[in-house]
Design an enzyme around this catalytic site. Structure first.
Site, mmCIF file in Angstrom:
data_model
loop_
_atom_site.group_PDB
_atom_site.id
_atom_site.type_symbol
_atom_site.label_atom_id
_atom_site.label_comp_id
_atom_site.label_asym_id
_atom_site.label_seq_id
_atom_site.Cartn_x
_atom_site.Cartn_y
_atom_site.Cartn_z
ATOM 1 N N LYS A 186 14.668 24.054 28.429
ATOM 2 C CA LYS A 186 14.221 24.228 27.039
ATOM 3 C C LYS A 186 14.938 23.270 26.081
ATOM 4 O O LYS A 186 14.384 22.861 25.072
ATOM 5 C CB LYS A 186 14.382 25.681 26.591
ATOM 6 N N CYS A 226 27.467 26.118 30.784
ATOM 7 C CA CYS A 226 28.725 25.660 31.357
ATOM 8 C C CYS A 226 29.141 24.309 30.770
ATOM 9 O O CYS A 226 30.252 24.153 30.273
ATOM 10 C CB CYS A 226 28.566 25.558 32.880
ATOM 11 N N HIS A 283 56.063 19.461 50.364
ATOM 12 C CA HIS A 283 57.192 19.756 49.474
ATOM 13 C C HIS A 283 57.554 18.520 48.672
ATOM 14 O O HIS A 283 57.562 17.424 49.230
ATOM 15 C CB HIS A 283 58.399 20.175 50.332
ATOM 16 N N ASP A 304 23.677 33.392 36.321
ATOM 17 C CA ASP A 304 24.071 34.497 35.434
ATOM 18 C C ASP A 304 23.023 35.599 35.307
ATOM 19 O O ASP A 304 23.330 36.673 34.798
ATOM 20 C CB ASP A 304 24.380 33.951 34.026
ATOM 21 N N LEU A 308 20.568 18.220 29.625
ATOM 22 C CA LEU A 308 20.777 18.988 30.862
ATOM 23 C C LEU A 308 22.209 19.537 30.912
ATOM 24 O O LEU A 308 23.116 18.979 30.311
ATOM 25 C CB LEU A 308 20.554 18.079 32.071
ATOM 26 N N VAL A 360 36.689 48.967 18.260
ATOM 27 C CA VAL A 360 36.353 48.392 16.953
ATOM 28 C C VAL A 360 35.302 49.263 16.284
ATOM 29 O O VAL A 360 34.259 49.558 16.863
ATOM 30 C CB VAL A 360 35.833 46.948 17.125
ATOM 31 N N GLY A 411 23.224 23.124 30.618
ATOM 32 C CA GLY A 411 23.335 24.561 30.331
ATOM 33 C C GLY A 411 24.611 24.985 29.627
ATOM 34 O O GLY A 411 25.354 24.165 29.069
HETATM 35 C C1 LIG Z 1 33.155 30.139 26.873
HETATM 36 C C2 LIG Z 1 32.774 30.163 28.326
HETATM 37 C C3 LIG Z 1 33.601 29.579 29.252
HETATM 38 C C4 LIG Z 1 33.264 29.605 30.590
HETATM 39 N N1 LIG Z 1 34.115 29.015 31.487
HETATM 40 C C5 LIG Z 1 33.810 29.060 32.796
HETATM 41 C C6 LIG Z 1 34.665 28.449 33.742
HETATM 42 O O1 LIG Z 1 35.695 27.864 33.403
HETATM 43 N N2 LIG Z 1 34.330 28.516 35.048
HETATM 44 C C7 LIG Z 1 33.202 29.156 35.467
HETATM 45 O O2 LIG Z 1 32.945 29.210 36.673
HETATM 46 N N3 LIG Z 1 32.353 29.727 34.593
HETATM 47 C C8 LIG Z 1 32.629 29.687 33.269
HETATM 48 N N4 LIG Z 1 31.760 30.244 32.378
HETATM 49 C C9 LIG Z 1 30.521 30.862 32.893
HETATM 50 C C10 LIG Z 1 29.479 29.781 33.175
HETATM 51 O O3 LIG Z 1 29.282 29.013 32.025
HETATM 52 C C11 LIG Z 1 28.184 30.428 33.627
HETATM 53 O O4 LIG Z 1 28.447 31.312 34.683
HETATM 54 C C12 LIG Z 1 27.203 29.372 34.097
HETATM 55 O O5 LIG Z 1 26.892 28.483 33.051
HETATM 56 C C13 LIG Z 1 25.925 30.028 34.619
HETATM 57 O O6 LIG Z 1 25.070 29.041 35.058
HETATM 58 P P1 LIG Z 1 23.487 29.251 35.041
HETATM 59 O O7 LIG Z 1 22.926 28.006 35.640
HETATM 60 O O8 LIG Z 1 23.148 30.551 35.624
HETATM 61 O O9 LIG Z 1 23.088 29.379 33.499
HETATM 62 P P2 LIG Z 1 23.352 28.490 32.222
HETATM 63 O O10 LIG Z 1 24.471 27.563 32.379
HETATM 64 O O11 LIG Z 1 23.378 29.429 31.080
HETATM 65 O O12 LIG Z 1 22.050 27.597 32.123
HETATM 66 C C14 LIG Z 1 20.802 28.134 31.872
HETATM 67 C C15 LIG Z 1 19.893 27.024 31.377
HETATM 68 O O13 LIG Z 1 18.558 27.496 31.329
HETATM 69 C C16 LIG Z 1 17.938 27.070 30.130
HETATM 70 N N5 LIG Z 1 16.863 28.018 29.877
HETATM 71 C C17 LIG Z 1 16.964 29.342 29.629
HETATM 72 N N6 LIG Z 1 15.734 29.909 29.576
HETATM 73 C C18 LIG Z 1 14.843 28.900 29.779
HETATM 74 C C19 LIG Z 1 13.428 28.854 29.862
HETATM 75 N N7 LIG Z 1 12.684 29.948 29.764
HETATM 76 N N8 LIG Z 1 12.854 27.660 30.063
HETATM 77 C C20 LIG Z 1 13.597 26.546 30.208
HETATM 78 N N9 LIG Z 1 14.942 26.532 30.154
HETATM 79 C C21 LIG Z 1 15.544 27.699 29.965
HETATM 80 C C22 LIG Z 1 19.071 27.081 29.119
HETATM 81 O O14 LIG Z 1 18.781 26.237 28.021
HETATM 82 C C23 LIG Z 1 20.228 26.569 29.967
HETATM 83 O O15 LIG Z 1 20.282 25.159 29.946
HETATM 84 C C24 LIG Z 1 32.059 30.211 31.023
HETATM 85 C C25 LIG Z 1 31.195 30.779 30.080
HETATM 86 C C26 LIG Z 1 31.542 30.759 28.752
HETATM 87 C C27 LIG Z 1 30.593 31.358 27.759
#
Ligand SMILES: Cc1cc2nc3c(=O)[nH]c(=O)nc-3n(C[C@H](O)[C@H](O)[C@H](O)COP(=O)(O)OP(=O)(O)OC[C@H]3O[C@@H](n4cnc5c(N)ncnc54)[C@H](O)[C@@H]3O)c2cc1C
Length: 520
Positions: A89, A97, A499, A365, A93, A291, A95
């Site tokens: 969306k 992460c 070491h 996720d 590219l 809270v 997401g």
């Molecule tokens: C502050 C923070 C810090 C983090 N740090 C870590 C870390 O250090 N190590 C770690 O392992 N994890 C970390 N995480 C968790 C990690 O970011 C997520 O677990 C990971 O991004 C999940 O990957 P994903 O591909 O499932 O989803 P996402 O990374 O959320 O990607 C989903 C993608 O789908 C797209 N999308 C959604 N719906 C649609 C649709 N209908 N059509 C087209 N595109 C769509 C979105 O735009 C996005 O680009 C962190 C999260 C946060 C919030």
């Protein structure tokens, strides 16, 4: 016979042979769910057509979402020769992460670490004067790193012949995904569909982020200035990482956590150690704090909460970060058109991440019951596309997913906590090695914390490893390997460790289960 042999030799026979051969090959490929998928034309469901003609799906795999789950799955699919398209969306590219999660937070944590070193310069023999934080420059470096890696994914897509298209992706039934952009809808035909739409920050009832004063993980990355005071609601990985960052940069940080301990999913001893170290750094912590309200005013926010003794308390701060968990983004993704089972927004999957709808996979996720971590999403994507390619995909074992929290001190853990191991009926034997006995940790000037090994007494099977201290997220590598390869305490205490390294603390930790540690 004569007719048959004439038929097989003549032009008609050759045509028939070609058709039979072609269909056999195609059907074989369908069975292996690779390359070409036959969808009858003119039907909604793909279950037959009046003409009996067949449409060839354009893609083997369509992936909705380009976060770590989506882009890694796409690259591996390309490597395996599957024709692959990604629908994203956003105009870039990577997401959550890459853009607002793992990567930008780790950039800020690294800068905070460097700043801490300068602040402690005297202890290391340096005279540091005129030390100043150039916040805009730090934010600019963060953005540069994010952009570089987003371009890197585009490069890897090209290299592996993965196509991508911008728009809102939606499952439209077996083999079909629609893409909506600027009011226009197009359709993609794909034999297999991966939904990898990720998650977003949860809010608390009645406390909506305005992204100026009440922040989420997205808006806190764009603050024009370092706040003097910050309240962090939630002491999970995201909460404690931001608490750590802003504490280093000089904010007065207060953490409010509803559960009895910080980092509540970690082993209890890890929570105790982090709590102790954070308090030493002047981070205020209230656990079992509920809270009640957050009111915005000219100075920032006034937070009212009930403390663990049931007393009402009030705090004022310039900013408040909501870090109370994530919710799966599965609305409006077309799941209602499938047989996939959805529980509180999260999708249930079977082996290789396939949902109850054949050919529809859920990754990352949005998956029910698996941790919300980038590396989990990556391996889940690999598992799904490897399966689609007809090869044995790596199974996803929840207990073998490592956790890394990059606050200072860092936390790295994998497997069962001591309590989980006892509750599961193991005869538990633990060992513990404090970093105070590790020379490299002393050289780094960072020798707080420990490594704890949880094992089963009978054969010394390693059930879990819990690390808090220097480079915990790096030396976690050995812990993950042991669990993956089902090693024992004895295997590991007899493995040579270089070491002087922080890593060699692992050898001492395994040996301590047998009472044979050397350095403490
Ligand atoms: C502050 C923070 C810090 C983090 N740090 C870590 C870390 O250090 N190590 C770690 O392992 N994890 C970390 N995480 C968790 C990690 O970011 C997520 O677990 C990971 O991004 C999940 O990957 P994903 O591909 O499932 O989803 P996402 O990374 O959320 O990607 C989903 C993608 O789908 C797209 N999308 C959604 N719906 C649609 C649709 N209908 N059509 C087209 N595109 C769509 C979105 O735009 C996005 O680009 C962190 C999260 C946060 C919030």
């Amino acid at each position: 016979m004569a007719f048959a042999s004439r038929l097989s030799c003549g032009p008609l026979g050759r045509l028939l042979k070609f058709i039979i051969h072609r269909d056999t090959v195609l059907l074989h490929q369908v069975r292996r769910k690779r390359s070409i998928y036959l969808v009858p034309i003119g039907t909604e469901t793909g279950s037959g057509s009046p003409e009996g003609r067949l449409r060839v799906a354009k893609y083997d795999v369509a992936i909705i979402g380009s976060g770590p789950g989506g882009y890694v799955a796409a690259i591996r699919a390309g490597e395996l020769g599957l024709k692959t398209i990604v629908v994203e969306k956003d105009p870039f590219l990577g997401g959550t992460c890459l853009h607002v999660g793992c990567i930008p937070t780790k950039v800020l944590l690294h800068h905070a670490d460097v700043y801490d070193h300068f602040k402690n310069g005297e202890e290391l023999g340096f005279e540091v004067s005129g030390l100043k934080i150039n916040w805009p420059n730090i934010l600019a470096r963060k953005d540069k790193i994010v952009k570089k890696h987003a371009k890197g994914i585009e490069f890897l897509f090209k290299k592996n012949k993965v196509e991508w298209v911008q728009g809102w992706g939606r499952y439209e039934g077996p083999g079909r995904v629609s893409v909506e952009k600027d009011g226009k809808k197009t359709q993609i035909d794909a034999a297999n569909i991966l939904l990898v739409s990720g998650s977003e920050a949860r809010a608390l009832p009645g406390i909506e982020p305005d992204h100026k004063t009440i922040l989420t993980n997205r808006s806190i990355l764009e603050l024009p200035e370092i706040p003097k005071t910050l309240v962090v609601v939630g002491a999970g990985a995201v909460g404690v990482e931001f608490a750590s960052i802003y504490n280093s940069f000089g904010s007065q940080v207060t953490i409010l956590e509803a559960l009895p301990r910080v980092v509540p999913v970690e082993d209890e001893e890890i929570s105790v150690e982090l709590d102790k170290t954070f308090r030493k750094k002047d981070i205020n912590i209230f656990t079992q704090a509920m809270v009640n309200s957050v009111k915005k005013d000219a100075k920032g926010v006034t937070v009212t909460f009930k403390d663990k003794d049931g007393k009402s308390q009030t705090l004022q701060a310039e900013k408040l970060l909501l870090a109370v968990g994530r919710k799966p983004m599965t609305d409006n993704c077309g799941l209602e058109k499938s047989k996939a089972k959805v529980e509180r927004g999260a999708v249930q999957v079977g082996p290789y991440m396939e949902t109850a709808e054949k050919g529809l996979y859920a990754i990352g996720d949005i998956v029910f019951g698996l941790p919300l971590l980038a590396h989990a999403a990556m391996m889940e994507g690999i598992s799904a596309v490897t399966h689609i390619a007809g090869k044995p995909g790596p199974p996803i074992v929840k207990e073998r997913i490592p956790n890394a929290t990059y606050c200072e001190p860092q936390i790295g853990s994998i497997g069962l906590t001591e309590k989980q191991a006892r509750d599961a009926g193991h005869a538990v034997k633990t060992g513990k090695f404090p970093f105070v006995g590790n020379s490299k940790a002393t050289i780094l000037g960072n020798h707080g914390g420990f490594i704890k090994v949880v094992s089963d007494e009978k054969y010394g099977e390693v059930l879990g490893i819990h690390i808090i201290g220097p480079l915990a997220t790096e030396i976690l590598a050995e812990a993950a390997a042991v669990l993956h390869l089902e090693g024992t305490v004895d295997d590991m205490m007899n493995m040579m460790h270089a070491h002087p390294t922080v890593w060699e603390g692992m050898g001492d930790a395994f040996a301590s289960v047998r009472g044979l540690q050397i350095n403490v």
